[in-house]
Design an enzyme around this catalytic site. Structure first.
Site, short mmCIF file in Angstrom:
data_model
loop_
_atom_site.label_atom_id
_atom_site.label_comp_id
_atom_site.label_asym_id
_atom_site.label_seq_id
_atom_site.Cartn_x
_atom_site.Cartn_y
_atom_site.Cartn_z
N CYS A 37 14.63 175.14 -70.66
CA CYS A 37 15.59 174.54 -71.60
C CYS A 37 15.58 175.17 -72.98
CB CYS A 37 15.34 173.04 -71.70
SG CYS A 37 15.77 172.18 -70.17
N THR A 87 23.43 170.54 -69.81
CA THR A 87 23.50 170.97 -71.21
C THR A 87 24.55 172.07 -71.31
OG1 THR A 87 21.17 170.47 -71.41
CG2 THR A 87 22.12 171.89 -73.11
P1 NAD Z 1 17.87 173.17 -61.61
O1 NAD Z 1 18.21 174.59 -61.50
O2 NAD Z 1 16.47 172.69 -61.32
O3 NAD Z 1 18.84 172.32 -60.67
C1 NAD Z 1 20.20 172.55 -60.54
C2 NAD Z 1 20.60 172.18 -59.12
O4 NAD Z 1 22.02 172.21 -59.00
C3 NAD Z 1 20.05 173.13 -58.05
O5 NAD Z 1 19.35 172.38 -57.08
C4 NAD Z 1 21.31 173.78 -57.45
O6 NAD Z 1 21.18 174.09 -56.09
C5 NAD Z 1 22.35 172.70 -57.70
N1 NAD Z 1 23.73 173.14 -57.63
C6 NAD Z 1 24.28 174.27 -58.14
N2 NAD Z 1 25.61 174.30 -57.88
C7 NAD Z 1 25.90 173.15 -57.21
C8 NAD Z 1 27.09 172.60 -56.70
N3 NAD Z 1 28.27 173.21 -56.81
N4 NAD Z 1 27.02 171.42 -56.07
C9 NAD Z 1 25.84 170.77 -55.94
N5 NAD Z 1 24.68 171.24 -56.42
C10 NAD Z 1 24.70 172.41 -57.05
O7 NAD Z 1 18.30 172.75 -63.09
P2 NAD Z 1 17.73 171.50 -63.96
O8 NAD Z 1 16.47 171.87 -64.63
O9 NAD Z 1 17.80 170.26 -63.15
O10 NAD Z 1 18.85 171.45 -65.09
C11 NAD Z 1 20.15 170.98 -64.83
C12 NAD Z 1 20.85 170.80 -66.18
O11 NAD Z 1 20.16 169.80 -66.92
C13 NAD Z 1 20.86 172.05 -67.04
O12 NAD Z 1 22.05 172.10 -67.77
C14 NAD Z 1 19.68 171.81 -67.98
O13 NAD Z 1 19.82 172.53 -69.19
C15 NAD Z 1 19.78 170.32 -68.19
N6 NAD Z 1 18.52 169.67 -68.56
C16 NAD Z 1 17.38 169.96 -67.89
C17 NAD Z 1 16.18 169.33 -68.26
C18 NAD Z 1 14.89 169.69 -67.59
O14 NAD Z 1 13.84 169.29 -68.11
N7 NAD Z 1 14.88 170.39 -66.47
C19 NAD Z 1 16.18 168.41 -69.31
C20 NAD Z 1 17.39 168.11 -69.94
C21 NAD Z 1 18.56 168.75 -69.57
#
Ligand code: NAD
Length: 454
Positions: A270, A128
C-alpha cells in the site's frame, strides 16, 4: 456485534487481503455474503475454510461463517449480480509502469458486473484509487447496466492494517462514504450499522474528497516515517541517538509515538504504491509541491535500504562477495506474510547480487519470499539461519527476534556481528553477550538504554 433484523445481501468482488477480510467480517456482522474472484484456486481454498494468506484471527472467523451458512463463494458474476443489494468492489490497484495506479482490475470488474445489474443496487468501491476514478466509474457503470440510474456508487476507502485486519474492519476508526446521493449512503450505513453503533464515526462527503482521504492518510504516514528516518541520518552525523529522539518526540501529544519508528523504512502493498500514485495524480493536476514532497519521501525511504547495504559492506570489511549473511525477517512488517515491496527482500536481493551467501528466517513469509527471489535460502529457525554466519541482519521486527538469547546465538555464528536495521533489539544485552552491534541512527556505543518504542 450483529445486525439482527437488518441483514442485507452483500457481495465482495475480489478476495485478496482486503476482500476476503471484508467478506468474512460482513458475514460475521450477520449479513448474507457471496464472494467472487477470478482466481479459481483462491476461491476453492476460501470455500474450504482456508485463508490463503497470513492474517491472525481471520481463519476461525471464515470457518464460523461458512458453517453458519452466511458466507459462500462463487465464480459466477451472474450469480453475484442476482444475489447482491450491495456489491463491495475489492480488487487490486497495483502500481502502473509510470508510478500511477493501474485501474485495469477495477475497470475489468465493473465491466463484468455492470451489464448484469438489472435491478436497483449499490456498488461500493473499497479499492484505493486516484481522485476522479469514482466519477468516471459511475458513468461507465450506468451506461452498461440495464438498471441504469437505479445503480448507485459509493466510494468507501479501506483503512485496515494487515495483521489487525479483522479488528480494523469490525471496529474502524472512521467510515468514509463518498456519494452523489444521500440515499446510497443510507444503504451502506445499514451494512455498517453495527460498527457505527459501536462508535465508528460515519463521514459522508463527495467522491473526490473520499478518494483523497485514503491516499492522504497513507501519504501522511509515509511522510512521518521518512521524517524520522531523515532525523536518523542527522543523528548519525551528529553523534546523537534517533531512538531516544523519536521516543521523546512521541510524547508530544500532537505528534504521538506511532509511525515514528526509525529504521529500514516502509514497504508493503500500500504505502509505496499509494504515494507514487498520489504523486502521479498531483503531477497530472499540476500540483507540483505535492509531487515534490512525495518524491522526497520516497527517495528518503529507498535511501534506508542503501544505508543498510553500506553498513553490511563496511561491517564485512569492505566487500560482500562470499560473506555469509543471516537475515532475520522477510515480510514487509511483522505479523504478515506479505512481501510486496518488502524492504528486507529488496536488501536480500541486493546482497545476493553483490555475492553474499544469504540465509533468511521469517515466521510467516519464507514461502512467498522464495517465490519472489528464487536464489534465497531459508532456514526454519533463527539458529539454523545464523549457523556459521559472518553477519546477522535484523530487517523485520517480529517480536520473537526481540526474545532471542544473544549469548546462545553467539555460539552458532562465525563472527558475532549484528546490524539492527529496525532499532528494535536490546543493544546493551547483545553487546554484553559479546556482539558487535550496529544500529541505524544510533551511536555505536549508545550509553543509554532504549525506551520501549513505537
Ligand atoms: P490483492 O491483490 O491481495 O487482491 C485483489 C484480488 O482481486 C485478487 O484476489 C484478484 O484475483 C482479484 N481480482 C482481480 N480482478 C478481478 C475481477 N475482475 N473480478 C474478481 N476478482 C478480481 O489486493 P489487496 O491487498 O486486497 O488490495 C485491494 C485494494 O484494497 C487495493 O486497491 C489496495 O490498495 C486496497 N487496500 C489494501 C489494504 C491492504 O492492507 N492489503 C488496505 C487498504 C486498502
Amino acid at each position: 456485534m450483529s445486525v439482527n433484523g437488518n441483514a442485507l445481501r452483500v457481495t465482495a468482488i475480489g478476495i485478496g487481503y482486503l476482500g476476503l477480510t471484508h467478506a468474512v467480517c460482513m458475514a460475521d456482522l450477520g449479513h448474507q455474503v457471496l464472494a467472487i474472484d477470478v482466481d479459481q484456486e483462491k476461491l476453492a481454498r476460501a470455500a474450504a475454510g482456508e485463508v490463503p494468506f497470513f492474517e491472525p484471527g481471520l481463519e476461525p472467523l471464515l470457518r464460523k461463517n461458512l458453517e453458519a451458512g452466511r458466507l459462500r463463494f462463487t465464480g459466477s458474476f451472474a450469480e453475484v449480480a442476482d444475489f447482491g443489494d450491495v456489491h463491495f468492489l475489492c480488487v487490486g490497484t497495483p502500481q502502473g509502469p509510470g508510478g500511477e495506479a493501474d485501474l485495469s482490475y477495477v475497470q475489468g470488474a465493473v465491466d463484468m458486473l455492470a451489464p448484469l445489474l438489472t435491478r436497483p443496487c449499490v456498488v461500493v468501491g473499497k479499492s484505493t484509487v486516484p481522485v476522479g476514478t469514482a466519477r468516471q466509474l459511475l458513468g461507465r457503470m450506468r451506461a452498461a447496466a440495464p438498471a441504469g440510474d437505479q445503480v448507485d456508487l459509493v466510494w468507501n476507502p479501506e483503512f485496515l492494517r494487515e495483521g489487525f485486519a479483522v479488528q480494523d474492519t469490525l471496529f474502524p476508526d472512521r467510515i468514509v462514504l463518498g456519494v452523489t446521493r444521500e440515499e446510497a449512503a443510507a444503504v451502506v450505513r445499514q451494512v455498517y450499522a453495527a460498527p457505527e453503533a459501536e462508535g465508528g464515526p460515519v463521514l459522508v462527503m463527495d467522491f473526490e474528497t473520499a478518494e483523497l482521504v485514503k491516499v492522504a492518510a497513507n501519504a501522511f504516514l509515509a511522510t512521518k516515517i521518512s521524517f524520522v528516518n531523515v532525523m536518523a541520518e542527522m543523528c548519525e552525523s551528529a553523534g546523537a541517538d534517533v531512538v531516544l529522539l523519536a521516543d521523546a518526540l512521541g510524547y508530544d501529544k500532537r505528534i504521538g509515538h506511532r509511525f515514528l519508528g526509525p529504521g529500514l523504512g516502509f514497504g508493503g502493498g500500500c504505502l509505496p504504491k499509494d504515494i507514487r500514485a498520489l504523486a502521479a495524480s498531483a503531477g497530472t493536476l499540476g500540483v507540483r509541491s505535492l509531487t515534490g514532497l512525495l518524491s522526497t519521501v520516497d527517495t528518503i525511504n529507498q535511501g534506508r535500504r542503501n544505508r543498510v547495504i553500506e553498513m553490511a559492506r563496511s561491517a564485512a570489511g569492505g566487500g560482500l562477495s562470499g560473506v555469509r549473511v543471516a537475515v532475520l525477517g522477510l515480510a514487509f512488517k511483522p505479523h504478515s506474510d506479505d512481501i510486496r515491496d518488502s524492504p528486507s527482500l529488496d536488501v536480500c536481493g541486493r546482497l545476493i547480487a553483490a555475492g553474499a551467501v544469504v540465509t533468511a528466517h521469517d515466521p510467516a513469509a519464507t514461502e512467498n519470499a522464495v517465490r519472489k527471489l528464487p536464489g534465497l535460502r531459508c532456514a526454519a529457525s533463527v539458529s539454523a539461519a545464523a549457523r556459521d554466519a559472518d553477519l546477522v541482519l535484523h530487517l523485520t521486527e517480529w517480536p520473537e527476534y526481540q526474545a532471542i538469547d544473544p549469548a546462545a546465538l553467539r555460539e552458532t555464528v562465525a563472527r558475532p556481528v549484528v546490524i539492527d536495521a529496525r532499532c528494535a533489539l536490546n543493544a546493551v544485552q547483545w553487546r554484553d553477550a559479546g556482539w558487535t552491534v550496529h544500529v541505524l541512527g544510533r551511536p555505536s556505543e549508545a550509553p543509554f538504554s532504549r525506551k520501549a518504542g513505537s
